[in-house]
Design an enzyme around this catalytic site. Structure first.
Site, short mmCIF file in Angstrom:
data_model
loop_
_atom_site.label_atom_id
_atom_site.label_comp_id
_atom_site.label_asym_id
_atom_site.label_seq_id
_atom_site.Cartn_x
_atom_site.Cartn_y
_atom_site.Cartn_z
N LEU A 196 4.70 1.78 1.54
CA LEU A 196 5.38 2.96 1.01
C LEU A 196 5.02 3.14 -0.45
O LEU A 196 4.49 2.25 -1.09
CB LEU A 196 6.89 2.86 1.20
CG LEU A 196 7.61 1.55 0.89
CD1 LEU A 196 7.85 1.37 -0.58
CD2 LEU A 196 8.92 1.52 1.61
N VAL B 71 0.88 -1.17 0.00
CA VAL B 71 0.00 0.00 0.00
C VAL B 71 0.91 1.22 0.00
O VAL B 71 2.07 1.15 0.41
CB VAL B 71 -0.97 0.03 1.21
CG1 VAL B 71 -2.03 -1.04 1.08
CG2 VAL B 71 -0.23 -0.08 2.51
N SER B 72 0.37 2.35 -0.45
CA SER B 72 1.20 3.54 -0.62
C SER B 72 1.47 4.31 0.66
O SER B 72 2.49 4.96 0.79
CB SER B 72 0.55 4.49 -1.64
OG SER B 72 0.46 3.84 -2.89
N THR B 73 0.55 4.26 1.60
CA THR B 73 0.74 5.04 2.82
C THR B 73 0.47 4.17 4.04
O THR B 73 -0.19 3.14 3.96
CB THR B 73 -0.21 6.25 2.88
OG1 THR B 73 -1.55 5.77 2.97
CG2 THR B 73 -0.05 7.15 1.67
N GLN C 173 -3.27 3.33 4.84
CA GLN C 173 -3.98 2.33 4.05
C GLN C 173 -3.74 0.94 4.65
O GLN C 173 -2.72 0.69 5.28
CB GLN C 173 -3.52 2.37 2.59
CG GLN C 173 -3.89 3.65 1.89
CD GLN C 173 -3.32 3.69 0.48
OE1 GLN C 173 -2.27 3.13 0.20
NE2 GLN C 173 -4.03 4.36 -0.41
#
Length: 188
Positions: free
Chosen positions: A35, A8-10, A13
């Protein structure tokens, strides 16, 4: 063995839905990262790739969770293939251990290359059109010509580049370049 990778990007999430899908697909080990996919260094992905052995399959929920671009995806598929393993994307139903899966991956790569070519052609055409219209391209100058003239005079009167740069709110290198382009040969 089925080895999985989820991302996931953050930090806010959740990986839950990806992990559940990967478990249902029979994955033995699941490596994760929280990340942005654009980062070159992803510890979870690196561990997953190191864990792959001949005959293993790297399973991802979706291809965009694995690679930041199609070029990156193709590079990763090459690494996976060199290890004697394969890639399986659950959402896109692509498996590189089948002829159809490899074909689909190559079609995607060809389409991406075609799209990059079109974008490049459109960009060049737009830039040429803007130049013909006399538009100035690139970043706006950090200093106006009036500021450069004033800085040149102040520097000739003994003010230091450090003082002037701080006063103008620009980096020393910016002021040096501006003074040089204005014909002030030695800003030191």
């Amino acid at each position: 063995m089925k080895i999985a990778y989820a991302r996931v990007s953050t930090g806010e999430q959740l990986l839950d839905y990806q992990i559940e899908a990967l478990k249902r697909a029979g994955c033995t080990y699941i490596y994760t990262d929280k990340l942005d996919g654009a980062r070159a260094h992803r510890p979870g992905l690196e561990k997953a790739l190191r864990a792959l052995k001949a005959g293993d399959t790297l399973v991802v929920w979706r291809l965009d969770r694995l690679a930041r671009s199609l070029r990156h995806l193709l590079d990763l598929v090459e690494v996976i293939t060199e290890r004697g393993a394969s890639l399986h994307s659950l959402s896109e139903s692509i498996e590189t251990d089948s002829a159809a899966g490899r074909l689909m991956l190559h079609i995607l790569a060809a389409l991406a290359e075609f799209e990059r070519g079109l974008i490049s052609e459109r960009t060049r055409a737009a830039l040429a059109c803007a130049r013909q219209k006399g538009k100035r391209l690139g970043r706006r100058p950090a200093l106006s010509s009036c500021q450069i003239q004033a800085a040149t005079r102040a520097h000739e009167q003994g003010r230091t580049v450090d003082e002037l740069a701080a006063e103008l709110g620009v980096a020393r290198s910016t002021l040096y370049r501006s003074l040089h382009h204005a014909g002030h040969s030695s800003p030191h």
